[in-house]
Design an enzyme around this catalytic site. Structure first.
Site, PDB file in Angstrom:
ATOM      1  N   GLU A 179      19.984   8.276 -13.061  1.00  0.00           N
ATOM      2  CA  GLU A 179      19.101   9.209 -12.592  1.00  0.00           C
ATOM      3  C   GLU A 179      19.878  10.594 -12.082  1.00  0.00           C
ATOM      4  O   GLU A 179      19.686  10.577 -10.892  1.00  0.00           O
ATOM      5  CB  GLU A 179      18.093   8.723 -11.822  1.00  0.00           C
ATOM      6  CG  GLU A 179      17.052   7.754 -12.448  1.00  0.00           C
ATOM      7  CD  GLU A 179      15.953   7.315 -11.586  1.00  0.00           C
ATOM      8  OE1 GLU A 179      15.918   7.868 -10.602  1.00  0.00           O
ATOM      9  OE2 GLU A 179      15.110   6.838 -12.068  1.00  0.00           O
ATOM     10  N   GLU A 365      13.759   1.469 -16.421  1.00  0.00           N
ATOM     11  CA  GLU A 365      13.078   1.164 -15.179  1.00  0.00           C
ATOM     12  C   GLU A 365      11.578   1.657 -15.289  1.00  0.00           C
ATOM     13  O   GLU A 365      11.719   2.500 -16.137  1.00  0.00           O
ATOM     14  CB  GLU A 365      13.519   2.159 -13.759  1.00  0.00           C
ATOM     15  CG  GLU A 365      14.821   1.763 -13.373  1.00  0.00           C
ATOM     16  CD  GLU A 365      15.274   2.447 -12.012  1.00  0.00           C
ATOM     17  OE1 GLU A 365      14.447   3.009 -11.482  1.00  0.00           O
ATOM     18  OE2 GLU A 365      16.504   2.439 -11.987  1.00  0.00           O
TER      19      GLU A 365
HETATM   20  C1  FCB Z   1      14.090   4.968  -9.394  1.00  0.00           C
HETATM   21  C2  FCB Z   1      15.598   4.549  -8.631  1.00  0.00           C
HETATM   22  C3  FCB Z   1      15.406   3.402  -8.235  1.00  0.00           C
HETATM   23  C4  FCB Z   1      14.013   2.797  -7.475  1.00  0.00           C
HETATM   24  C5  FCB Z   1      12.912   3.359  -8.073  1.00  0.00           C
HETATM   25  C6  FCB Z   1      11.451   3.219  -7.429  1.00  0.00           C
HETATM   26  O1  FCB Z   1      13.984   6.438  -9.101  1.00  0.00           O
HETATM   27  O2  FCB Z   1      16.312   4.679  -9.735  1.00  0.00           O
HETATM   28  O3  FCB Z   1      16.692   2.962  -7.518  1.00  0.00           O
HETATM   29  O4  FCB Z   1      14.220   3.593  -6.181  1.00  0.00           O
HETATM   30  O5  FCB Z   1      13.013   4.665  -8.366  1.00  0.00           O
END
Ligand code: FCB
Length: 455
Positions: A179, A365
Site C-alpha cells: 500500500e 488483504e
Molecule cells: C491495511 C494495512 C494493514 C492493516 C489493514 C487493516 O491498510 O495494510 O496493515 O492495517 O489495513
C-alpha cells in the site's frame, strides 16, 4: 431490519467453486505482530519512533510487544495450518536485516528469524508470501530524509537483494511494497502514520521513491531467484460520485486519479496521470530520466488490498485535489466506519482487469474489525465478521466466474494485532489475542474459514 437480514442470510460458497491451486491465506505484517523490537540486533523503525509521539496512537500503545509473534511463531503457524491455509503473507522487518537501513553486512540473526519462519511454513505445507516493505522503515534512514530522499531507493534495492538471496531457495512469491498510498500519503501528508509529516510535496516525492524502489528491487529478486513471481500490493477503492452533478463527477475523476491511477498508471507503463500531475503544480515530484521505465518494470501479478468503496463529492478549495469523501447514511459499516460492500470488490477487480490487464491478481488483504465480545463460555462469536468473510468470498467466486484472473485470497488478519494509529482497539483477527496473557483463541469467523477450507 435490512441490516439484520444481511447478517443472517449468508450466501452459500464452497471452496470447490475455485481452482484447486487457488491460494488461500491470511496476512499479517512485521510491526503489527512481531514485538521483540530490541531483540537479536533489530534497529529502530519509524514506527517505534512515531509511537513515542504524544497522541500519535489512539490508546498510547506501540508494537513493542504486539502479539509476541517473534517468539510465538511456531504456535501461530500451527494455527495457520489448522485453519487449512496453503499460503501465508507476512512482512520482513527491514530494521532486523539492516538495523541502520544499509551496510556492508546484513544482520545474520534477523535473516535467520525469517529463515526459520519460512522453514516452519514449508514444514506445515504453507507457501510463504513475504512482503518486503510494510511500513517499518529503519529510523536511521528517516533521519536522512526517509522516502523523500532518493538514497532510500537504493538502500531498499540492497535490502531486497539480501533478503531474496537468503530466502530465495525456498520462497518464490514476493511482494515488494504494501500500500504505497498509505506509506506516502498517510505518513507524509495526513501525518497520521509514521513518520508523521504533513506536506503534500513531500508525500508525492516519497511516493515516487517508493514506486521507484519497487521497480529497482525486481531485477535483484529475479537475479537471485529464477522463476520468482513478483508483485506489489496496492490499496484500491471502487468509487461512486455523491451525485450526478458535473462537479461531483469531475471530483470522482480527480479522487480516482490520486487514490488509484497515481499508482496503477505508472506501474502499467502509462506514467503519472496528466490531470493529477497538473493539479500537483509545484508539489509534483522530481522524476529523473528512466524512472518511469523502472517503475513499469514488468511484474507477475498485482496484489489488491480491498476494504471499502468511497463516495466522493466536489470540495472546491479543499486540499490539493479538492474532493471530499461522503459518509453515506444507512449503509452497513464495520466498527472502523468502513462501508461493507462485497459487490464493490467485484467492481474494483473488474475495473483493474479491464483497464490494466494484470496477468494475475490476488486479493492480498480483505477483512473487518468489530468489537469482539466473549460469550459466557469464553467463545468469540463474531457473527458480523463471519458474515463479512462469507459474503466477500461469494463475491470473489462471482468475480472469478466472470473470468477476472484472481488466483488467491488472503484474509486480514490471522491474528488480532497492533492496528497502527488505532493501537489495539481495532481487532481484525480470525484468531483472538488476549494481550495480557498472549493467549490465542479461534473466533467463529476463523472456525468458518477452517470449515470452508477443510470441509
Ligand atoms: C491495511 C494495512 C494493514 C492493516 C489493514 C487493516 O491498510 O495494510 O496493515 O492495517 O489495513
Amino acid at each position: 431490519m435490512m441490516k439484520k437480514n444481511k447478517v443472517n442470510t449468508l450466501p452459500l460458497v464452497e471452496r470447490n467453486s475455485f481452482a484447486n491451486d487457488f491460494r488461500w491465506g491470511c496476512s499479517t505484517s512485521a510491526y503489527q505482530v512481531e514485538g521483540a523490537v530490541d531483540v537479536d540486533g533489530r534497529g529502530a523503525s519509524i514506527w517505534d519512533k512515531f509511537c513515542e509521539m504524544p497522541g500519535a496512537i489512539r490508546d498510547g500503545s506501540s508494537g513493542t510487544v504486539a502479539c509476541d509473534h517473534y517468539h510465538r511463531w511456531p504456535e501461530d503457524l500451527d494455527h495457520a495450518r489448522d485453519l487449512g491455509l496453503n499460503a501465508y503473507r507476512f512482512s520482513i522487518a527491514w530494521p532486523r536485516i539492516f538495523p541502520d537501513g544499509r551496510g556492508a553486512q546484513a544482520n545474520r540473526k534477523g535473516l535467520d528469524f525469517y529463515s526459520r519462519l519460512v522453514d516452519g511454513l514449508l514444514e506445515r505445507g504453507i507457501e510463504p508470501w513475504p512482503t518486503l516493505y510494510h511500513w517499518d522503515l529503519p529510523q536511521t534512514l528517516q533521519e536522512q530524509g526517509g522516502w523523500a530522499n532518493r538514497d532510500t531507493v537504493y538502500a531498499f534495492a540492497k535490502f531486497a537483494d539480501a533478503v531474496s538471496r537468503n530466502l530465495g531457495d525456498r520462497v518464490k512469491n514476493w511482494i515488494t511494497h504494501n500500500e504505497p498510498w498509505c506509506s506516502a500519503f498517510l505518513g507524509h501528508y495526513e501525518g497520521v502514520h509514521a513518520p508523521g509529516l504533513k506536506h503534500f510535496g513531500t508525500a508525492l516525492q516519497a511516493c515516487h521513491h517508493v514506486l521507484l524502489s519497487h521497480g529497482m528491487a525486481i531485477p535483484a529478486i529475479r537475479h537471485n531467484i529464477p522463476g520468482a513471481s513478483i508483485g506489489i500490493a496496492l490499496s484500491l477503492h471502487p468509487l461512486h460520485p455523491s451525485s450526478d452533478s458535473e462537479a461531483d463527477r469531475q471530483a470522482l475523476k480527480r479522487h480516482d486519479g490520486l487514490r488509484n491511477r497515481w499508482f496503477l498508471d505508472p506501474l502499467y507503463g502509462r506514467g503519472y496521470p496528466a490531470d493529477i500531475w497538473q493539479l500537483c503544480g509545484k508539489d509534483a515530484p522530481e522524476v529523473r530520466e528512466g524512472d518511469l521505465a523502472t517503475i513499469a518494470t514488468p511484474t507477475d501479478f498485482l496484489g489488491v488490498n480491498y476494504y471499502f468503496p468511497e463516495t466522493v463529492a466536489d470540495a472546491s478549495g479543499d486540499g490539493p485535489i479538492s474532493t471530499r469523501v461522503i459518509e453515506l447514511e444507512n449503509v452497513e459499516r464495520t466498527h472502523f466506519g468502513w462501508e461493507v460492500s462485497p459487490e464493490g470488490m467485484v467492481t474494483l477487480l473488474e475495473r483493474v482487469a479491464r483497464d490494466y490487464q494484470p496477468a494475475r491478481m490476488y486479493v492480498t488483504e480483505n477483512g473487518s474489525t468489530y468489537d469482539d465480545v466473549a460469550n459466557h463460555e469464553g467463545r468469540i462469536d463474531d457473527f458480523t465478521r463471519r458474515s463479512y468473510l462469507v459474503r466477500h468470498l461469494a463475491a470473489l467466486r462471482d468475480a472469478v466466474a466472470k473470468g477476472i484472473p484472481v488466483q488467491g485470497y488472503f484474509a486480514w488478519s490471522l491474528l488480532d494485532n497492533f492496528e497502527w494509529a488505532e493501537g489495539y482497539a481495532r481487532r481484525f483477527g480470525l484468531i483472538h489475542v488476549d494481550y495480557p496473557t498472549q493467549q490465542r483463541r479461534l473466533k467463529l469467523s476463523g472456525e468458518w474459514y477452517r470449515f470452508f477450507l477443510r470441509g
